[in-house]
Motif scaffolding. Sequence first.
Motif, PDB file in Angstrom:
ATOM      1  N   ASP A 214       0.813  -1.217   0.000  1.00 44.15           N
ATOM      2  CA  ASP A 214       0.000   0.000   0.000  1.00 44.15           C
ATOM      3  C   ASP A 214       0.845   1.265   0.000  1.00 44.15           C
ATOM      4  O   ASP A 214       0.309   2.374  -0.136  1.00 44.15           O
ATOM      5  CB  ASP A 214      -0.939   0.015   1.207  1.00 44.15           C
TER       6      ASP A 214
ATOM      7  N   ARG B 270      -3.686  -0.222  -5.689  1.00 41.76           N
ATOM      8  CA  ARG B 270      -4.980  -0.860  -5.403  1.00 41.76           C
ATOM      9  C   ARG B 270      -5.115  -2.175  -6.153  1.00 41.76           C
ATOM     10  O   ARG B 270      -5.685  -3.148  -5.630  1.00 41.76           O
ATOM     11  CB  ARG B 270      -6.114   0.091  -5.778  1.00 41.76           C
TER      12      ARG B 270
ATOM     13  N   GLN C  97      -3.097  -4.712  -4.166  1.00 44.21           N
ATOM     14  CA  GLN C  97      -3.769  -5.064  -2.916  1.00 44.21           C
ATOM     15  C   GLN C  97      -5.007  -5.919  -3.164  1.00 44.21           C
ATOM     16  O   GLN C  97      -5.285  -6.852  -2.394  1.00 44.21           O
ATOM     17  CB  GLN C  97      -4.147  -3.786  -2.167  1.00 44.21           C
TER      18      GLN C  97
ATOM     19  N   SER D 144      -2.254  -5.989   3.860  1.00 39.72           N
ATOM     20  CA  SER D 144      -1.041  -5.228   4.175  1.00 39.72           C
ATOM     21  C   SER D 144      -0.607  -5.469   5.605  1.00 39.72           C
ATOM     22  O   SER D 144       0.590  -5.489   5.925  1.00 39.72           O
ATOM     23  CB  SER D 144      -1.275  -3.735   3.923  1.00 39.72           C
TER      24      SER D 144
END
Length: 356
Positions: free
Chosen positions: A308, A337, A340, A350
């Motif tokens: 992140d 994004r 993730q 994370s």
Amino acid sequence: NAPPLTTAYPGNLGLLDDDDTVILLPFTETSVAPSDVAGTLEDLAPVTNSPVASPLSAWASINSFSFNAAGSQAFVAYDRSGKSSVLTRDLTIQVIMSLRVAPAAMTPMTIICRGLDGSAAEYYSFGLELDADTDSTITARIFWADLAGVMSSNPSVAFSPPAPGEMFLLTVTRRWESSVRVVCHYYVGDELVAESIVADGLIGGGTTGHTSIGARRTAGVYGRFLDGYIDELKVTDHEMSHEEVRSTWARLSQHQPAGVETFQDLGPRGAPISGDPASRIQRLLRFIGQGLGYVVARTEGMRDLLPDRAYGPALAQWERICRLSVGTRDPLDVRRRRVQAHLRRKGFTSSNIKDA
């Protein structure tokens, strides 16, 4: 407000050369023309309408060069054979500098400009200039010309500088998203002070060109001379993230000065050591102390390996691990994004990656 850099920082380990660096001028030489560590530019020479034959007497202090409003200390350099400083898409301009005058006495000043104006081969590819806003604030503006030589409409950003003579870090980034959308960010120290979005995405800049430092040429004449000091100046071909700017600021303003103080405190009490910052012993103390601080800064920077917060090679590595394709113009946040989201589908977050 622009926080000043501590005087414990002399520039030995300042803005670092990396794979994305296009221009890096540390202004460390004191007897020869300044040279580009990145190897893109020829050695800098005085601008053609300079009233002084050579500006090499303008070293103001350790690792900083004095530019003046009279224009006698401005430089220009041509690209080396096989190299090019033209950047028509993403870039970052980062400078450690100070001003000689307060905003009330300022006139428009150029820090760097790629191009000389006047012809397509010399249209401005990028530039950074300062100007007075009020008696207490100044403005910064990144600029460029389009394919017809018309200047971009990017607005200026106001901030309060430190006192004259105090060094500060200014970072300006440009992210090209399309021919009608360019996003620019301005950082003073580690703070994001403004974002601007302009529609001038048809950026000019020919295959031949000159880069000027401390001045800009318009209609064949140099002007907008910088009245201040440059310690280091760096241009990269990518948009630095806020995390990268913050990491650089922390290293320069905290970790390296702390390393110098720590190493200096190890010396015997009362030893006859010169306090002159230009002395050999003080240079040695700073060099080793900054090395210690650099190690601490890199250790702290491990936080930016998390998906992140990752940028640059670390983010690219996450994308390779996740076997993701990368859009060439995807913004940094979109890429993060995407990584993730892929990791969450595999059961990772994370938080538990950080714990591991």
